[in-house]
Design a protein around this motif. Structure first.
Motif, PDB file in Angstrom:
ATOM      1  N   ASN A 118       0.824  -1.197  -0.009  1.00 15.56           N
ATOM      2  CA  ASN A 118       0.029   0.139  -0.290  1.00 15.56           C
ATOM      3  C   ASN A 118       1.000   1.016   0.181  1.00 15.56           C
ATOM      4  N   ILE A 121       2.205   1.775  -3.752  1.00 18.33           N
ATOM      5  CA  ILE A 121       1.092   2.298  -4.506  1.00 18.33           C
ATOM      6  C   ILE A 121       0.383   3.629  -4.029  1.00 18.33           C
ATOM      7  N   SER A 122       0.855   4.227  -2.903  1.00 18.49           N
ATOM      8  CA  SER A 122       0.104   5.332  -2.294  1.00 18.49           C
ATOM      9  C   SER A 122      -0.152   6.364  -3.510  1.00 18.49           C
ATOM     10  N   VAL A 125      -3.032   5.425  -5.393  1.00 22.95           N
ATOM     11  CA  VAL A 125      -4.078   5.514  -4.750  1.00 22.95           C
ATOM     12  C   VAL A 125      -4.662   6.929  -4.674  1.00 22.95           C
ATOM     13  N   THR A 126      -3.696   7.850  -4.218  1.00 22.49           N
ATOM     14  CA  THR A 126      -4.011   9.245  -4.286  1.00 22.49           C
ATOM     15  C   THR A 126      -4.805   9.758  -5.456  1.00 22.49           C
ATOM     16  N   GLY A 128      -6.420   8.143  -7.597  1.00 20.34           N
ATOM     17  CA  GLY A 128      -7.684   7.509  -7.765  1.00 20.34           C
ATOM     18  C   GLY A 128      -7.352   6.279  -8.863  1.00 20.34           C
ATOM     19  N   ALA A 130      -5.807   3.381  -8.385  1.00 21.26           N
ATOM     20  CA  ALA A 130      -5.736   2.048  -7.779  1.00 21.26           C
ATOM     21  C   ALA A 130      -6.313   2.210  -6.461  1.00 21.26           C
ATOM     22  N   GLU A 131      -6.551   0.904  -5.822  1.00 24.27           N
ATOM     23  CA  GLU A 131      -7.174   0.717  -4.557  1.00 24.27           C
ATOM     24  C   GLU A 131      -6.442   0.086  -3.664  1.00 24.27           C
ATOM     25  N   PRO A 132      -6.217   0.542  -2.320  1.00 21.06           N
ATOM     26  CA  PRO A 132      -5.495  -0.246  -1.413  1.00 21.06           C
ATOM     27  C   PRO A 132      -6.229  -1.362  -1.073  1.00 21.06           C
TER      28      PRO A 132
END
Length: 270
Positions: A118, A121-122, A125-126, A128, A130-132
């Motif tokens: 996580n 890939i932060s 994620v920030t 949008g 990818a999803e944690p």
């Protein structure tokens, strides 16, 4: 004083009466399962875990063999740093019981792995993209497979090392004199001879992993042992249940041992 056979005396293989006795016992138990409703019900329940046991064993052993070979080659590298890293890994992992390693990977390693993923890939994620992932997204079965892979890789690395070092140094020097590259020496000279030494202990580890796969039941993975535990806890038929569990494991391990022994004899004959 112990009697020793004379050097010129040929040792003959004993007739496998032990196998005849086991087959007879197995046939009797099979007849009991067919004719007794309680044993038949237990067998139908427990046998549902065979697929998970076989899957966990095969996947973990293949991964452990690949990882063990990599650690072995690392330990035979020219760099002292790489050799020390390999030795550090082998000694640490060999000193941890499989059950403790199973708990550590499942409840310490898996959360750390998820947290590290996580973190990497932060940025995605920030934005949008990818999803944690959550810890529960990594199934307990795969945590068990990872633990068995790590635990057995250290022993398999030592098996490979002993096999490679058993090859006569003169043949390797001759291959060098012929101008063969390091990869060609390994593929054409070292590995074909070493595999005859590697295969017997490697096959023993395979059979051992079939038995040690029962440890995944402590995580609730629905293997043979877990299915037996659940049935026995609900019916209090402990004798019948664990007799069937033992029976199924013996079929798997003895059948596998006989097949691997025949393969070993075929390799020796070649």
């Amino acid at each position: 004083m112990a009697l020793r056979p004379s050097p010129d005396r040929h040792v003959k293989d004993d007739h496998p009466w032990w196998l005849v006795a086991l087959v007879a016992i197995g046939v009797i138990l099979a007849a009991v399962i067919v004719t007794n409703d309680i044993y038949a019900q237990v067998f139908r329940t427990v046998v549902n875990g065979v697929g998970i046991t076989v899957f966990v064993t095969l996947v973990a052993f293949v991964l452990a063999t690949v990882l063990g070979l990599g650690i072995c080659l690392l330990g035979m590298a020219d760099s002292q740093v790489l050799r020390q890293i390999a030795r550090f890994y082998i000694e640490i992992i060999r000193g941890i019981p499989i059950l403790v390693l199973l708990f550590y990977v499942a409840f310490v390693g898996a959360p750390a792995l998820v947290a590290g993923y996580n973190f990497l890939i932060s940025p995605l994620v920030t934005s949008g993209m990818a999803e944690p992932i959550l810890v529960r997204d990594l199934s307990l079965m795969w945590r068990a497979i990872i633990a068995l892979t790590i635990g057995y890789s250290s022993f398999i690395a030592e098996i490979f090392r002993a096999g490679f070092q058993s090859v006569d140094l003169g043949q390797i020097e001759a291959a060098k004199a012929l101008g063969l590259s390091r990869y060609r020496r390994f593929r054409s000279v070292v590995f074909p001879q070493a595999i005859r030494v590697i295969f017997p202990p490697l096959s023993n580890d395979f059979v051992s992993m079939v038995k040690d796969s029962s440890l995944v039941s402590v995580l609730g993975v629905a293997d043979i042992t877990q299915m037996g535990k659940v049935y026995a806890a609900g019916s209090f038929r402990f004798f019948e249940t664990y007799s069937i569990v033992t029976y199924i494991y013996l079929i798997l391990t003895i059948g596998l041992s006989l097949a691997l022994r025949r393969t070993e004899k075929w390799m020796k004959s070649r």
